[in-house]
Design a protein around this motif. Structure first.
Motif, PDB file in Angstrom:
ATOM      1  N   LEU A  41      -5.358 -26.438 -88.784  1.00 15.74           N
ATOM      2  CA  LEU A  41      -6.587 -26.689 -89.526  1.00 15.74           C
ATOM      3  C   LEU A  41      -7.449 -27.744 -88.854  1.00 15.74           C
ATOM      4  CD1 LEU A  41      -5.141 -26.828 -93.161  1.00 15.74           C
ATOM      5  CD2 LEU A  41      -6.287 -24.897 -92.046  1.00 15.74           C
ATOM      6  N   PRO A  42      -8.665 -27.397 -88.439  1.00 15.42           N
ATOM      7  CA  PRO A  42      -9.582 -28.417 -87.927  1.00 15.42           C
ATOM      8  C   PRO A  42      -9.815 -29.548 -88.934  1.00 15.42           C
ATOM      9  CG  PRO A  42     -10.413 -26.232 -87.397  1.00 15.42           C
ATOM     10  CD  PRO A  42      -9.239 -26.036 -88.319  1.00 15.42           C
ATOM     11  N   TYR A  43      -9.722 -29.233 -90.225  1.00 17.44           N
ATOM     12  CA  TYR A  43      -9.846 -30.273 -91.255  1.00 17.44           C
ATOM     13  C   TYR A  43      -8.803 -31.360 -91.052  1.00 17.44           C
ATOM     14  CZ  TYR A  43      -9.161 -32.500 -95.819  1.00 17.44           C
ATOM     15  OH  TYR A  43      -8.989 -33.421 -96.834  1.00 17.44           O
ATOM     16  N   ASP A  44      -7.558 -30.964 -90.758  1.00 17.76           N
ATOM     17  CA  ASP A  44      -6.498 -31.947 -90.541  1.00 17.76           C
ATOM     18  C   ASP A  44      -6.787 -32.797 -89.305  1.00 17.76           C
ATOM     19  OD1 ASP A  44      -5.060 -31.243 -92.761  1.00 17.76           O
ATOM     20  OD2 ASP A  44      -3.616 -29.978 -91.699  1.00 17.76           O
ATOM     21  N   ALA A  45      -7.327 -32.174 -88.262  1.00 16.34           N
ATOM     22  CA  ALA A  45      -7.665 -32.922 -87.047  1.00 16.34           C
ATOM     23  C   ALA A  45      -8.806 -33.900 -87.320  1.00 16.34           C
ATOM     24  CB  ALA A  45      -8.050 -31.959 -85.930  1.00 16.34           C
ATOM     25  N   TYR A  46      -9.838 -33.433 -88.020  1.00 20.23           N
ATOM     26  CA  TYR A  46     -10.985 -34.300 -88.317  1.00 20.23           C
ATOM     27  C   TYR A  46     -10.562 -35.501 -89.154  1.00 20.23           C
ATOM     28  CZ  TYR A  46     -15.288 -36.037 -90.376  1.00 20.23           C
ATOM     29  OH  TYR A  46     -16.302 -36.865 -90.795  1.00 20.23           O
ATOM     30  N   GLN A  47      -9.812 -35.245 -90.219  1.00 17.80           N
ATOM     31  CA  GLN A  47      -9.412 -36.336 -91.108  1.00 17.80           C
ATOM     32  C   GLN A  47      -8.480 -37.325 -90.409  1.00 17.80           C
ATOM     33  OE1 GLN A  47     -11.896 -35.671 -93.892  1.00 17.80           O
ATOM     34  NE2 GLN A  47     -10.244 -37.038 -94.513  1.00 17.80           N
ATOM     35  N   THR A  48      -7.614 -36.808 -89.541  1.00 20.30           N
ATOM     36  CA  THR A  48      -6.734 -37.698 -88.782  1.00 20.30           C
ATOM     37  C   THR A  48      -7.559 -38.623 -87.904  1.00 20.30           C
ATOM     38  OG1 THR A  48      -4.913 -36.100 -88.784  1.00 20.30           O
ATOM     39  CG2 THR A  48      -4.871 -37.807 -87.086  1.00 20.30           C
ATOM     40  N   GLY A  49      -8.526 -38.055 -87.175  1.00 18.46           N
ATOM     41  CA  GLY A  49      -9.396 -38.875 -86.340  1.00 18.46           C
ATOM     42  C   GLY A  49     -10.190 -39.874 -87.152  1.00 18.46           C
ATOM     43  N   LEU A  50     -10.655 -39.450 -88.324  1.00 19.13           N
ATOM     44  CA  LEU A  50     -11.451 -40.332 -89.181  1.00 19.13           C
ATOM     45  C   LEU A  50     -10.627 -41.507 -89.698  1.00 19.13           C
ATOM     46  CD1 LEU A  50     -14.172 -40.793 -90.661  1.00 19.13           C
ATOM     47  CD2 LEU A  50     -13.251 -39.417 -92.548  1.00 19.13           C
TER      48      LEU A  50
END
Length: 565
Positions: free
Chosen positions: A148-157
């Protein structure tokens, strides 16, 4: 005659006032000047002498936890471009925040007031240089398993917000090495997957999350460490990929991220003789940095070296020579961890060259321009990382609000059921829980109260291995199941001797599941990808049947691993 002299004196005085006024305006130029990007860059570069330009292309590590007089002198006198925070600097978050604030104040007090890039390695998962109360995340491979790109985005955030709180404005992440070689164990769970397009998609989402926190992302290790079978910390990996293979695999994530505005790329100490015709590492090789990355791929951002102290960079050359070669090849920012004595040798060599060699001066000028442009673009943003860390006055910023719940849910989403025979296990099962990680052992006891713990040492020789094996074999009849933590070669060495217990052994794999390739007799296996409490909680919950795992294997389990005693 006297009248003429008076008039001439007045004219000279007026001219002097004009010249002084003009000179004062120039000297009032600083990084904080209210000019548009290109005008400010031009003004700063025109004001900088040779040594100030050279200082900007150096990112140095420092010894200890506090800002020593030595590193403060480098900031004030040599006006270095950046500081790298390593694990040895970050044992205490309060001290770290104070130290970063002190170093930034020293940089801002220089005539041009150019702030420091302050960087660290906070990839998530396995690599986490800043510890303390910062989030322990499931890591990149877990993101690959959820897909999930959502998981990648939130991790980076979330990672970005925590770094921001400490005054760290650059992160050497995401790692976008494509996991192509099962022997690339220095990459392992740091990779998203073996799929270059998925790696590019998730890497982009990760960097966008950090970008929204104001932190500069640095994709690594260009052109790709995922097909190496050696670690560039200790040697120079020789990778036999040709240009066509590299274009179809390792370079795809970089191409995708460059199109999305990636600000920085870290070059790795990796040799590709079938592409360059030599074994010169990419960090020192213009074929990769100038021809491929700049000209063919159109990257206009900042090129940073991996630590120049690593053996992969220093093969048959001194550290100072390696730094010179790297700048000539196209690097913009030299990362040099330690020590102060080596820093001085590098400075002596490069500062002499910049005065004697016009071509080298132009190379340094261009590199410094790239460094300054990155600083202007990120450190003058409205949401720029503060020079004086927020953590000094607000400790609630770490861990980031909401991060704990997110990372637990993300660990659960990524949990992967690889093999299933006897699981789920009943809570009342009699279980032997064997593993190295204390979080694994004690979380296992929480899920299976009627269990016994067996600690597997971090390292052991052949004799000690057999003592562990014999202990497990002797106890096996007393338990319904044996839940074994598999995360490294040492664990594999023990498990290779336990095939007679195939009906009892349940594997909870952490980090990379690649070691299951060599254990075809294992009938029950669940994979998580981190080593924190959230990951092991999700893994044991899956083994007990509390939920059905939906994660997908991010790498194939079909290649045997050579095993050496």
């Amino acid at each position: 005659m006297i009248k003429k002299i008076v008039i001439l004196s007045l004219l000279l005085f007026s001219a002097g006032v004009f010249l002084f006024s003009e000179n004062t305006d120039l000297k009032n130029i600083s990084f904080q000047s209210d000019q548009v990007e290109d005008e400010l860059l031009s003004s700063l570069l025109n004001e900088m002498n040779h040594e100030e330009l050279l200082g900007q292309v150096l990112m140095l590590g420092y010894m200890g936890e506090e800002a020593s007089p030595v590193i403060l002198e480098w900031i004030s006198e040599h006006k270095i471009g950046g500081i790298k925070v390593f694990g040895w600097n970050a044992n205490n978050l309060s001290v770290l925040a104070d130290t970063i604030g002190i170093m930034q104040k020293a940089a801002l007090a220089t005539p041009l007031g150019i702030p420091l890039i302050v960087a660290t390695d906070q990839e998530g998962g396995w690599v986490r240089h800043v510890k303390g109360a910062t989030s322990i995340t499931p890591g990149n491979m877990a993101i690959g398993a959820s897909g999930l790109p959502y998981d990648a985005y939130q991790t980076g955030l979330y990672i970005g917000r925590e770094l921001r709180s400490l005054g760290i404005n650059m992160n050497f992440a995401p790692t976008v090495d494509v996991y192509l070689n099962p022997l690339a164990d220095v990459v392992g769970p740091r990779a998203f997957s073996n799929n270059p397009v998925q790696t590019g998609t998730l890497g982009t989402a990760f960097f966008k999350g950090m970008d929204d926190a104001g932190v500069i992302s640095t994709a690594k290790h260009f052109p790709g460490h995922g097909n190496a079978d050696k670690d560039s910390h200790g040697t120079l990996p020789i990778i036999n990929s040709d240009k066509e293979f590299l274009e179809s695999n390792d370079l795809i994530p970089y191409k995708m991220m460059i199109q999305e505005g990636l600000p920085a790329i870290m070059a790795g100490h990796l040799a590709f003789p079938h592409i360059t015709g030599n074994d010169i590492p990419a960090t020192l090789n213009p074929v990769f940095l100038r021809e491929i990355l700049r000209e063919e791929m159109g990257f206009e951002g900042l090129i940073i070296t991996d630590d120049m102290v690593m053996q992969g960079a220093q093969r048959n050359r001194t550290l100072a020579q390696a730094c010179e070669e790297s700048l000539r090849a196209g690097s913009d920012l030299l990362l040099v961890s330690r020590t102060p004595r080596e820093h001085e040798k590098i400075w002596d060599t490069l500062s002499k060259l910049i005065y004697e060699d016009e071509e080298f001066y132009q190379i340094v000028y261009q590199a410094a321009e790239h460094v300054l442009r990155t600083k202007v673009q990120y450190l003058k943003r409205e949401d720029a990382v503060p020079y004086i860390p927020e953590y000094k006055t607000d400790r609630s910023t770490i861990p980031a609000t909401g991060s704990k719940d997110f990372f637990f849910n993300q660990a659960a989403r990524s949990t992967t059921l690889i093999r299933k025979n006897t699981i789920p296990l009943s809570e009342n099962s009699s279980v032997l829980i064997a593993g190295m990680f204390s979080e694994f052992r004690y979380k296992g006891r929480d899920f299976f109260p009627d269990s016994k713990i067996l600690r597997i040492p971090y390292s052991f020789d052949s004799k000690e291995k057999w003592e562990i094996v014999d202990s497990i074999l002797e106890q096996a009849d007393s338990y319904d199941s044996i839940i074994f933590s598999l995360s490294r070669y040492q664990d594999l060495r023990v498990l290779k001797e336990l095939s007679s217990l195939a009906d009892q052994v349940v594997i909870l794999s952490s980090l990379t599941p690649i070691y299951l390739n060599d254990l075809p007799w294992i009938r029950d296996a669940v994979a998580v990808y981190g080593t924190g409490e959230e990951s092991f909680t999700a893994g044991f919950a899956a083994i007990r049947g509390d939920f059905t795992p939906t994660g997908k294997l991010p790498i194939p389990i079909d290649m045997p691993i050579p095993l050496e005693e």
